[in-house]
Design an enzyme around this catalytic site. Structure first.
Site, short mmCIF file in Angstrom:
data_model
loop_
_atom_site.label_atom_id
_atom_site.label_comp_id
_atom_site.label_asym_id
_atom_site.label_seq_id
_atom_site.Cartn_x
_atom_site.Cartn_y
_atom_site.Cartn_z
N ARG A 1 0.80 -1.21 0.00
CA ARG A 1 0.00 0.00 0.00
C ARG A 1 0.84 1.26 0.00
O ARG A 1 0.35 2.34 -0.29
CB ARG A 1 -0.90 -0.01 1.26
CG ARG A 1 -2.13 -0.86 1.10
CD ARG A 1 -2.86 -1.01 2.41
NE ARG A 1 -2.33 -2.21 3.07
CZ ARG A 1 -2.76 -2.59 4.28
NH1 ARG A 1 -3.62 -1.84 4.95
NH2 ARG A 1 -2.31 -3.69 4.83
N GLY A 2 2.11 1.12 0.37
CA GLY A 2 2.95 2.30 0.64
C GLY A 2 3.10 3.28 -0.51
O GLY A 2 3.44 4.44 -0.30
N GLU B 1 7.26 1.98 -6.33
CA GLU B 1 7.39 1.47 -4.96
C GLU B 1 7.71 2.64 -4.02
O GLU B 1 8.23 3.67 -4.46
CB GLU B 1 8.51 0.41 -4.96
CG GLU B 1 9.02 -0.04 -3.61
CD GLU B 1 8.03 -0.82 -2.76
OE1 GLU B 1 6.87 -0.37 -2.66
OE2 GLU B 1 8.42 -1.84 -2.18
N ASP C 1 14.49 -1.25 0.47
CA ASP C 1 15.19 -1.44 1.74
C ASP C 1 16.18 -2.60 1.55
O ASP C 1 17.27 -2.40 1.00
CB ASP C 1 14.14 -1.71 2.82
CG ASP C 1 14.69 -1.77 4.22
OD1 ASP C 1 15.64 -1.02 4.52
OD2 ASP C 1 14.19 -2.55 5.03
N LYS D 1 17.28 2.93 0.65
CA LYS D 1 18.21 2.81 1.78
C LYS D 1 19.32 1.87 1.34
O LYS D 1 19.28 0.67 1.66
CB LYS D 1 17.49 2.21 2.99
CG LYS D 1 16.38 3.04 3.57
CD LYS D 1 15.91 2.33 4.86
CE LYS D 1 14.55 2.73 5.26
NZ LYS D 1 14.04 1.91 6.39
N PHE E 1 14.04 4.40 10.18
CA PHE E 1 12.68 3.95 9.90
C PHE E 1 11.83 5.19 9.63
O PHE E 1 11.76 6.09 10.46
CB PHE E 1 12.10 3.12 11.04
CG PHE E 1 10.92 2.34 10.59
CD1 PHE E 1 11.06 1.15 9.90
CD2 PHE E 1 9.63 2.83 10.79
CE1 PHE E 1 9.96 0.44 9.44
CE2 PHE E 1 8.52 2.13 10.33
CZ PHE E 1 8.69 0.93 9.66
N VAL E 2 11.23 5.25 8.45
CA VAL E 2 10.51 6.46 8.04
C VAL E 2 9.02 6.21 7.89
O VAL E 2 8.58 5.07 7.69
CB VAL E 2 11.10 7.04 6.72
CG1 VAL E 2 12.53 7.51 6.93
CG2 VAL E 2 11.01 6.03 5.59
N ASP F 1 3.88 3.74 6.28
CA ASP F 1 3.32 3.55 7.62
C ASP F 1 4.30 2.99 8.63
O ASP F 1 5.30 2.37 8.28
CB ASP F 1 2.14 2.58 7.55
CG ASP F 1 2.61 1.13 7.35
OD1 ASP F 1 3.28 0.86 6.34
OD2 ASP F 1 2.35 0.29 8.24
N ARG G 1 0.42 7.22 7.51
CA ARG G 1 0.44 7.27 6.04
C ARG G 1 -0.01 8.64 5.53
O ARG G 1 0.31 9.05 4.42
CB ARG G 1 -0.49 6.20 5.45
CG ARG G 1 -0.04 4.77 5.66
CD ARG G 1 -0.90 3.84 4.81
NE ARG G 1 -0.80 2.45 5.21
CZ ARG G 1 0.11 1.59 4.76
NH1 ARG G 1 1.00 1.97 3.87
NH2 ARG G 1 0.12 0.34 5.17
P1 IMP Z 1 12.47 -4.61 1.14
O1 IMP Z 1 11.85 -5.85 0.58
O2 IMP Z 1 13.30 -4.91 2.36
O3 IMP Z 1 13.22 -3.80 0.13
O4 IMP Z 1 11.30 -3.77 1.77
C1 IMP Z 1 10.54 -2.94 1.10
C2 IMP Z 1 9.30 -2.64 1.91
O5 IMP Z 1 9.54 -2.61 3.32
C3 IMP Z 1 8.79 -1.26 1.59
O6 IMP Z 1 7.91 -1.29 0.52
C4 IMP Z 1 8.08 -0.88 2.86
O7 IMP Z 1 6.78 -1.39 2.86
C5 IMP Z 1 8.83 -1.57 3.93
N1 IMP Z 1 9.77 -0.64 4.57
C6 IMP Z 1 11.10 -0.59 4.42
N2 IMP Z 1 11.63 0.41 5.13
C7 IMP Z 1 10.60 1.02 5.74
C8 IMP Z 1 10.51 2.17 6.60
O8 IMP Z 1 11.50 2.84 6.94
N3 IMP Z 1 9.26 2.52 6.99
C9 IMP Z 1 8.15 1.82 6.64
N4 IMP Z 1 8.19 0.75 5.83
C10 IMP Z 1 9.40 0.35 5.38
#
Ligand code: IMP
Length: 182
Positions: A45-46, A101, A105, A133, A154-155, A161, A167
């Site tokens: 949803r982000g 997206e 992360d 990140k 963490f943002v 969210d 959000r």
């Molecule tokens: P990845 O698979 O580790 O790259 O994670 C991506 C997803 O993790 C993002 O789409 C977010 O939903 C969540 N995420 C990563 N970092 C944060 C953060 O700092 N705040 C909130 N959600 C995060």
């Protein structure tokens, strides 16, 4: 369980986000110039706020679709296994596709979702993430466009969210925990 107590410090202002989106839209228009249709796919949803602002800046014939992948749940710990929870409504074979997206992360989510979409044989598949990140990366994944590269914080806000909250903030803020063992 309610989240730990925290405050939010602004990291990126609404104005900076808007200016960056304008610049990104020009690059996307250049990349897809002449396309008869660009399918902009939001990863739920982000990305819902980002995609809403981004598509309104893109001067191309655009369609919007959504896909949902499993995420962190209500914790700040990344889960390595990514599952598709909601698939696209329309076929993308032979189409120009832009996957949108919120944050890259560890990279697992986009790595998995781009491979899933690529298997449908779109003509072109590009990815854009508002935030990156790089220090957190676990799989080698690079989005074609990044809004802002940020440190390992963490943002929240602008669609993103913490335990489903925040959000609706118009800016990106970082979460600072205020309890003792933080
Ligand atoms: P990845 O698979 O580790 O790259 O994670 C991506 C997803 O993790 C993002 O789409 C977010 O939903 C969540 N995420 C990563 N970092 C944060 C953060 O700092 N705040 C909130 N959600 C995060």
């Amino acid at each position: 369980m309610p989240p730990r107590p925290y405050v939010i410090d602004q990291l990126i202002s609404a104005k900076s986000i808007a200016a960056r989106i304008e610049a990104l839209a020009r690059e996307i228009e250049a990349e897809f110039a002449g396309t008869d249709k660009l399918v902009v796919v939001g990863l739920l949803r982000g990305s819902f706020v980002f995609i809403a602002d981004l598509v309104r800046e893109i001067d191309l014939p655009v369609e919007v679709d959504f896909i949902e992948a499993s995420s962190y749940g209500d914790s700040t710990v990344s889960s390595r296994e990514v599952r598709i929870l909601k698939d696209l409504r329309a076929a993308i074979e032979g189409q120009d596709v832009l996957l949108v997206e919120d944050i890259v992360d560890t990279g697992h989510t986009l790595h998995h979702v781009t491979r899933f979409l690529a298997s449908r044989r779109p003509r072109r598949l590009r990815t854009i993430a508002l935030l990156d990140k790089p220090s957190r990366r676990e799989v080698d994944f690079r989005a074609d466009w990044i809004g802002f590269s940020i440190p390992d914080e963490f943002v929240v806000g602008y669609g993103i969210d913490y335990a489903q909250r925040n959000r609706n903030l118009p800016y990106i803020g970082k979460v600072r925990f205020t309890d003792e063992d933080g």
